[in-house]
Design a protein around this motif. Structure first.
Motif, short mmCIF file in Angstrom:
data_model
loop_
_atom_site.label_atom_id
_atom_site.label_comp_id
_atom_site.label_asym_id
_atom_site.label_seq_id
_atom_site.Cartn_x
_atom_site.Cartn_y
_atom_site.Cartn_z
N PHE A 1 1.58 12.68 2.24
CA PHE A 1 2.62 11.91 2.93
C PHE A 1 2.57 10.44 2.50
O PHE A 1 3.61 9.81 2.28
N HIS A 2 1.37 9.90 2.41
CA HIS A 2 1.20 8.49 2.08
C HIS A 2 1.74 8.17 0.70
O HIS A 2 2.53 7.23 0.52
N ARG A 3 1.35 8.94 -0.29
CA ARG A 3 1.79 8.66 -1.66
C ARG A 3 3.25 9.06 -1.89
O ARG A 3 3.92 8.47 -2.75
N ALA A 4 3.74 10.05 -1.14
CA ALA A 4 5.12 10.50 -1.35
C ALA A 4 6.15 9.50 -0.86
O ALA A 4 7.35 9.70 -1.06
N ASP B 1 -0.13 -0.78 -5.45
CA ASP B 1 1.22 -1.28 -5.22
C ASP B 1 2.11 -1.08 -6.44
O ASP B 1 2.57 -2.03 -7.07
N ALA B 2 2.34 0.20 -6.78
CA ALA B 2 3.33 0.50 -7.82
C ALA B 2 4.71 0.05 -7.37
O ALA B 2 5.56 -0.28 -8.20
N ASP C 1 0.84 -1.20 0.00
CA ASP C 1 0.00 0.00 0.00
C ASP C 1 0.87 1.25 0.00
O ASP C 1 0.90 2.02 0.94
N PHE C 2 1.59 1.43 -1.10
CA PHE C 2 2.56 2.52 -1.25
C PHE C 2 3.61 2.45 -0.14
O PHE C 2 4.06 3.48 0.37
N VAL D 1 -2.06 6.73 -8.17
CA VAL D 1 -0.90 7.26 -8.88
C VAL D 1 0.05 6.08 -9.08
O VAL D 1 0.17 5.21 -8.21
N ASP D 2 0.68 6.02 -10.22
CA ASP D 2 1.69 4.99 -10.46
C ASP D 2 2.69 5.52 -11.48
O ASP D 2 2.57 6.64 -11.98
N TYR D 3 3.72 4.73 -11.74
CA TYR D 3 4.80 5.21 -12.58
C TYR D 3 4.38 5.29 -14.05
O TYR D 3 4.91 6.12 -14.80
#
Length: 657
Positions: A496-499, A162-163, A146-147, A463-465
């Motif tokens: 914060f979570h995604r970063a 889960d990128a 989860d990131f 968000v993913d790559y």
């Protein structure tokens, strides 16, 4: 029967060494991946290190199978190797591309699958990476999903969230990230399968299974998967690698953005936008962006004749005269049923399982949506490109349903003549069409910032790559910035979570408002990501307005002097609103901005969220209060009494003492 080693392929780049052994029958296995001499393969499991896997009809091929021997290796540049396999039982050639990096202990690999026969072939279960990866013996490894925010079971089956998956050895503060660059709904990542310690990265095989038909003489190129090793600062290493190698282009210094969506929604017109432009200049915004409601109707990308009788050109000129650039919202796949394209090209419409045209919900009602795997993609790309050229758009927000309507409608296009065999193949082709369209726009206007929203990509907070390869940024979510709902706190938590996995400057978190209950907290919180505020700028509190301007001025000074590429977060974790939180944006040495938020903490002491590379003594200048504070390592703690003139939201410009 055991066969001897006929050939060894061995190379080292960026501190990462890899060895592939090829036996006499051409079966290739990865027997070593080391980072600075430390193994990243699970000991004793090299027999399952087959490298990759793909199914051709009922035949399953992988790098170590008898049926697809390695025929040769070529170099495609200084850091890319191509391992060429030829199948015996099916007319398929498979090239495994492996790319290394001079500046990072990382590798990415992808498959190029060619049909060398005379009939179409169907490939499925395409997994570009299948290796037993781990930074230590399995009993010493922890898995983060989860990131990379949640400690999981050692074995984990991941998808859209889960990128990247982190396999960590906490004893020595080192580990490896598993990176899957497949887009959105079609991504599947297996970390340390429960049956064997194998990690498999590639495409989904269930709900969004990717099945691709390859015509004779044609090829299918998969997305990439790979690994990144790290020591100590894992998320800093991943953010830097993503910024340098996994995005379409650099975006280290995003501008301060205003957007009209809240509170106005569709109720915008020329007099309103004229007034908002003037206030946006006063508050320090750098891009004035007009959201939904400017167009005549959905999909007809020209100005509404009653709302904007003179077009948007007067607004564009007014923004430019005040030192701002212009931004615009568009929907990519939606079309009102009265539009000419619906009548002229019904073959482009997305279809449901019964063959009827698909419809999707928008703020202007339910409308048809089109399949981007058809000729519609090129057509709509040019329609929107013409608007971008005419209005000299610097930022475009691309929105609404393309793959799946995320608010509960059934996914996909089921048209039999659109060239996609499955829901996953449809989704993958749509994602790639979005990337082609965005790349075209940027070629015409290199300074254009392309924002691909979470609705466009098909998931909340997504968000993913692959998204960051297609666009420059993502409007990742919306929060409610009203009294009692903690909008700024919620926005920070999302950032914060995604970063942990992506550069924060790529994330736009709506809908913090300049006219919200705490505009200063909203403005400071917005600096944790791509700076964005909404709201009715005409009614911003008179006392708050100059403080909001001071926040954005401080951001600009830091951005222009030091950059804001380095990020560090002080997270409240389990204490939530009962603890301080904050963040740092600046350079790696510690010159930049520090934001601190008291929340509902009863304590007056907190540490500073400086990056791990910062050391020594630092001076902090209070942007909103004018005072100076000093702090030094190793803990960088400061005392900020609530009754000593310190508000609940603090912003400091920080530099070495």
């Amino acid at each position: 029967m055991r066969h001897g080693i006929a050939r060894t392929i061995d190379w080292t780049d960026g501190g990462l060494r890899r060895t592939i052994e090829v036996d006499e029958r051409g079966r290739a296995r990865t027997t070593r991946i080391d980072h600075l001499g430390r193994p990243l393969l699970v000991p004793g499991w090299s027999s399952i290190a087959v490298g990759w896997r793909v199914a051709v009809g009922e035949t399953v091929l992988h790098g170590a199978s008898d049926d697809v021997p390695l025929e040769g290796v070529v170099h495609a540049g200084a850091f890319e190797r191509v391992l060429h396999h030829c199948a015996r039982s099916v007319p398929i050639e498979i090239d495994l591309h492996v790319r290394s990096f001079a500046d990072a202990p990382a590798q990415l690999q992808w498959l190029e699958i060619r049909n060398v026969g005379t009939r179409p072939l169907v490939v499925s279960d395409v997994q570009p990476l299948e290796l037993p990866l781990a930074p230590a013996a399995l009993e010493r490894v922890e898995t983060y999903r989860d990131f990379c925010s949640v400690r999981s079971h050692p074995d984990h089956y991941g998808g859209m969230d889960d990128a990247a998956i982190r396999l960590d050895e906490p004893e020595h503060a080192r580990g490896v990230f598993l990176l899957n660059l497949a887009p959105g709904l079609v991504r599947r990542t297996v970390a340390l399968s429960g049956y064997t310690p194998i990690s498999t990265l590639g495409y989904d095989t269930a709900r969004f299974a990717v099945e691709r038909e390859i015509a004779p003489g044609a090829s299918f190129v998969s997305d990439s998967a790979g690994l990144l090793a790290y020591d100590r600062d894992p998320h800093g290493a991943l953010r830097a690698f993503a910024a340098n190698h996994l995005t379409a282009r650099p975006l280290a210094a995003p501008p301060v953005l205003y957007n009209t969506w809240q509170p106005f929604a569709l109720a915008i017109d020329e007099p309103l936008l004229t007034a908002l432009v003037d206030r946006a200049e006063d508050l320090g915004f750098e891009v004035f962006s007009v959201d939904d409601g400017w167009q005549e109707r959905q999909g007809l990308w020209r100005e509404h004749p009653e709302k904007f009788p003179h077009g948007l050109e007067p607004i564009v000129r007014r923004a430019r005269d005040r030192g701002m650039r212009f931004g615009l919202w568009v929907g990519l796949a939606v079309q009102h049923e009265a539009n000419e394209v619906v009548r002229k090209h019904p073959e482009w419409l997305a279809r449901d399982p019964d063959g009827a045209p698909r419809r999707t919900s928008t703020a202007q009602g339910r409308v048809p949506f089109f399949c981007l795997t058809t000729g519609y993609a090129d057509w709509i790309g040019e329609q929107i490109a013409a608007v971008i050229r005419r209005l000299e758009v610097a930022y475009v927000k691309v929105d609404l349903t393309t793959v799946v309507q995320i608010y509960g409608e059934r996914a996909g296009c089921f048209a039999a003549d659109h060239g996609h065999r499955s829901s996953g193949d449809f989704a993958l082709q749509v994602y790639r069409a979005i990337e082609r369209i965005a790349a075209r726009w940027r070629r015409e206007r290199p300074d254009l910032i392309v924002d691909l929203t979470y609705e466009l990509w098909g998931g909340h907070h997504v968000v993913d790559y692959a998204l960051l390869r297609a666009g420059d940024a993502v409007w990742i979510s919306n929060v409610l910035d009203t009294a009692g709902l903690g909008g700024p706190y919620a926005a920070r938590r999302i950032a914060f979570h995604r970063a942990r996995c992506v550069p924060p400057e790529r994330l736009l978190v709506g809908n913090l408002r300049a006219d919200g209950p705490d505009p200063v907290a909203g403005a400071v919180s917005a600096l944790a990501s791509f700076p964005l505020l909404l709201g009715d700028l005409r009614v911003v509190d008179r006392e708050a307005a100059p403080r909001v301007r001071a926040v954005f001025d401080a951001y600009r000074r830091t951005r222009d002097r030091h950059g804001v590429a380095t990020f560090a977060a002080l997270e409240s974790e389990g204490d939530g609103l009962l603890a301080w939180d904050g963040f740092y944006r600046g350079d790696a040495a510690g010159s930049g901005l520090i934001a601190l938020f008291r929340n509902r903490s009863s304590g007056d002491r907190t540490r500073l969220p400086l990056p791990p590379s910062a050391s020594g003594r630092f001076v902090l200048r209070d942007v909103l209060g004018g005072r100076q504070i000093r702090a030094e390592g190793p803990d960088f703690a400061v005392t900020l009494p609530a009754g000593d003139g310190h508000s609940a939201s603090l912003l400091f410009e920080v530099c070495r003492d």
